[in-house]
Write an enzyme that holds these catalytic residues in place. Structure first.
Site, PDB file in Angstrom:
ATOM      1  N   LYS A 114       2.908  68.884 -82.776  1.00 48.89           N
ATOM      2  CA  LYS A 114       3.435  69.389 -81.507  1.00 48.89           C
ATOM      3  C   LYS A 114       3.236  68.411 -80.362  1.00 48.89           C
ATOM      4  O   LYS A 114       4.066  68.334 -79.468  1.00 48.89           O
ATOM      5  CB  LYS A 114       2.821  70.751 -81.174  1.00 48.89           C
ATOM      6  N   LYS A 194      11.632  76.630 -94.183  1.00 56.07           N
ATOM      7  CA  LYS A 194      11.299  78.050 -94.133  1.00 56.07           C
ATOM      8  C   LYS A 194      12.058  78.751 -93.010  1.00 56.07           C
ATOM      9  O   LYS A 194      12.447  78.123 -92.016  1.00 56.07           O
ATOM     10  CB  LYS A 194       9.797  78.245 -93.983  1.00 56.07           C
ATOM     11  N   LYS A 197      11.444  81.331 -86.382  1.00 54.86           N
ATOM     12  CA  LYS A 197      12.062  81.830 -85.145  1.00 54.86           C
ATOM     13  C   LYS A 197      12.604  80.676 -84.316  1.00 54.86           C
ATOM     14  O   LYS A 197      13.470  80.855 -83.479  1.00 54.86           O
ATOM     15  CB  LYS A 197      11.069  82.646 -84.334  1.00 54.86           C
TER      16      LYS A 197
HETATM   17  P1  ADP Z   1       7.426  80.744 -87.081  1.00 52.12           P
HETATM   18  O1  ADP Z   1       7.477  79.660 -88.121  1.00 52.12           O
HETATM   19  O2  ADP Z   1       8.650  81.566 -87.061  1.00 52.12           O
HETATM   20  O3  ADP Z   1       7.022  80.176 -85.740  1.00 52.12           O
HETATM   21  P2  ADP Z   1       4.698  81.571 -87.200  1.00 52.12           P
HETATM   22  O4  ADP Z   1       4.298  80.175 -87.486  1.00 52.12           O
HETATM   23  O5  ADP Z   1       4.409  82.123 -85.843  1.00 52.12           O
HETATM   24  O6  ADP Z   1       6.266  81.723 -87.519  1.00 52.12           O
HETATM   25  O7  ADP Z   1       4.068  82.501 -88.299  1.00 52.12           O
HETATM   26  C1  ADP Z   1       3.511  83.784 -88.103  1.00 52.12           C
HETATM   27  C2  ADP Z   1       3.104  84.310 -89.475  1.00 52.12           C
HETATM   28  O8  ADP Z   1       4.259  84.505 -90.297  1.00 52.12           O
HETATM   29  C3  ADP Z   1       2.216  83.339 -90.272  1.00 52.12           C
HETATM   30  O9  ADP Z   1       1.266  84.104 -90.996  1.00 52.12           O
HETATM   31  C4  ADP Z   1       3.172  82.656 -91.216  1.00 52.12           C
HETATM   32  O10 ADP Z   1       2.534  82.218 -92.399  1.00 52.12           O
HETATM   33  C5  ADP Z   1       4.192  83.748 -91.503  1.00 52.12           C
HETATM   34  N1  ADP Z   1       5.516  83.169 -91.745  1.00 52.12           N
HETATM   35  C6  ADP Z   1       6.264  82.478 -90.854  1.00 52.12           C
HETATM   36  N2  ADP Z   1       7.439  82.109 -91.369  1.00 52.12           N
HETATM   37  C7  ADP Z   1       7.459  82.574 -92.652  1.00 52.12           C
HETATM   38  C8  ADP Z   1       8.414  82.523 -93.718  1.00 52.12           C
HETATM   39  N3  ADP Z   1       9.585  81.927 -93.556  1.00 52.12           N
HETATM   40  N4  ADP Z   1       8.107  83.121 -94.892  1.00 52.12           N
HETATM   41  C9  ADP Z   1       6.918  83.749 -95.046  1.00 52.12           C
HETATM   42  N5  ADP Z   1       5.974  83.832 -94.091  1.00 52.12           N
HETATM   43  C10 ADP Z   1       6.230  83.261 -92.898  1.00 52.12           C
HETATM   44 NA    NA Z   2       5.260  78.154 -86.269  1.00 52.45          NA
END
Ligand code: ADP
Ligand code: NA
Length: 327
Positions: A114, A194, A197
């Site tokens: 980041k 993956k 958001k």
């Molecule tokens: P993002 O990648 O959307 O910013 P976060 O990093 O805030 O999501 O993740 C919040 C939670 O959701 C974490 O525990 C993460 O492991 C899980 N998570 C995020 N994206 C996925 C995904 N595509 N599949 C499964 N679990 C996910």
């Molecule tokens: Na993230």
């Protein structure tokens, strides 16, 4: 005596997506029934480490509270609270920060990623993992559900528990990771990454508040390949396999059961089946979010109650820490 206690946090970055729900929140709901003490925090202090907008943040906190409750977090089984309202998190972060060396933080993956993206990161972003350690240790948490990307941060929390105990006498258990066994949900538009958001591609991410039409459209547009039969082979066929993963998870099937439900269907027809399963699973959650959001005062009261219960644990804990440190 050490009580088994689960702690986890989620940033208030808006409504969760299907990956968050299946990869994290579904597990959070299960854990509240398995452990005697469970805390889930909307970690708003963490979300100001990046540029932010106050009105949006306020709204996102309520959206996240409504989403967690709608996904099944039960305030009678888990303390659901807002991190910034328990100021002990920040104070304890300072104390732990004084036990943390600069190089220990410099090599953590999120800082590297980041701070590079922004060319320069804030001090807050740099010490973010120390605040995470504070969140966890403040409640003497023993178990922390995390994604693989958070394992190194949890290791810092373990190190800091050890270092504190060494300096000031045994106080903290070493928190253990509870890794989610759920397969990662992939982007519908690029199944090599993956679902996230922050994906800038339209149609790539299903949010838990998406309407049935939006869900059906996104799945209809999902990238697959030129083989019409449905098989599960994430290496060779990531797009179709992602649909199988999603189908299995939302319909609570094994991968084998999902594939056999697709027998005789081409990928186009299978997309219809997967849409139906996702829509069915998310419909009650979406309705509940709408119901909760219609009464923000009730939502705020629920959070205030959680904040109070978190403080009941955090205040005596930090008194003990202060005493040990010599304040
Ligand atoms: P993002 O990648 O959307 O910013 P976060 O990093 O805030 O999501 O993740 C919040 C939670 O959701 C974490 O525990 C993460 O492991 C899980 N998570 C995020 N994206 C996925 C995904 N595509 N599949 C499964 N679990 C996910
Ligand atoms: Na993230």
């Amino acid at each position: 005596p050490i009580i088994a206690r689960v702690f986890s946090g989620i940033q208030p970055t808006g409504v969760p997506h299907l990956g968050n729900y299946l990869g994290a929140l579904e597990n959070w709901v299960a854990l509240q029934n398995e452990y005697p003490s469970v805390l889930y925090s909307i970690v708003d202090l963490h979300s100001i480490t990046q540029p932010q907008n106050p009105d949006k943040l306020r709204n996102n906190i309520l959206d996240m509270a409504a989403s967690l409750l709608a996904c099944g977090i039960n305030p009678e089984k888990a303390i659901l609270f807002q991190q910034s309202q328990v100021s002990e998190h920040a104070e304890f972060c300072w104390i732990l920060g004084c036990l943390t060396s600069m190089p220990r933080l410099r090599h953590l993956p999120q800082w590297k990623m980041k701070s590079k993206q922004k060319n320069e990161g804030s001090v807050g972003l740099y010490i973010y993992p120390v605040l995470q350690a504070s969140d966890i240790l403040l409640y003497k948490s023993t178990h922390v559900p995390v994604g693989e990307d958070q394992v190194q941060h949890l290791e810092l929390a373990q190190d800091l528990a050890r270092i504190f105990n060494l300096h000031y006498g045994e106080l903290f258990p070493e928190p253990q990771a509870l890794l989610s066994s759920t397969r990662k949900v992939k982007s519908l538009r690029d199944p090599s990454s993956k679902m996230s958001k922050s994906d800038s591609q339209a149609m790539a991410t299903i949010f838990i508040t998406d309407s049935p039409d939006d869900i059906a459209l996104k799945i209809r547009r999902a990238i697959t390949d030129f083989t019409s039969e449905v098989t599960f082979d994430p290496q060779a066929r990531p797009g179709v396999s992602n649909l199988v993963t999603i189908h299995a998870a939302v319909a609570r099937l094994s991968v084998e059961e999902a594939v056999s439900a697709a027998k005789g269907l081409d990928t186009g027809a299978y997309k219809g089946l997967v849409s139906e399963a996702v829509i069915q699973r998310l419909a009650p959650i979406r309705d509940e979010i709408q119901r909760l959001k219609a009464d923000p005062a009730h939502l705020e009261a629920l959070l205030a109650l959680g904040n109070r219960r978190a403080r009941e644990l955090a205040v005596p804990m930090l008194d003990e820490v202060r005493h040990r440190v010599g304040f």
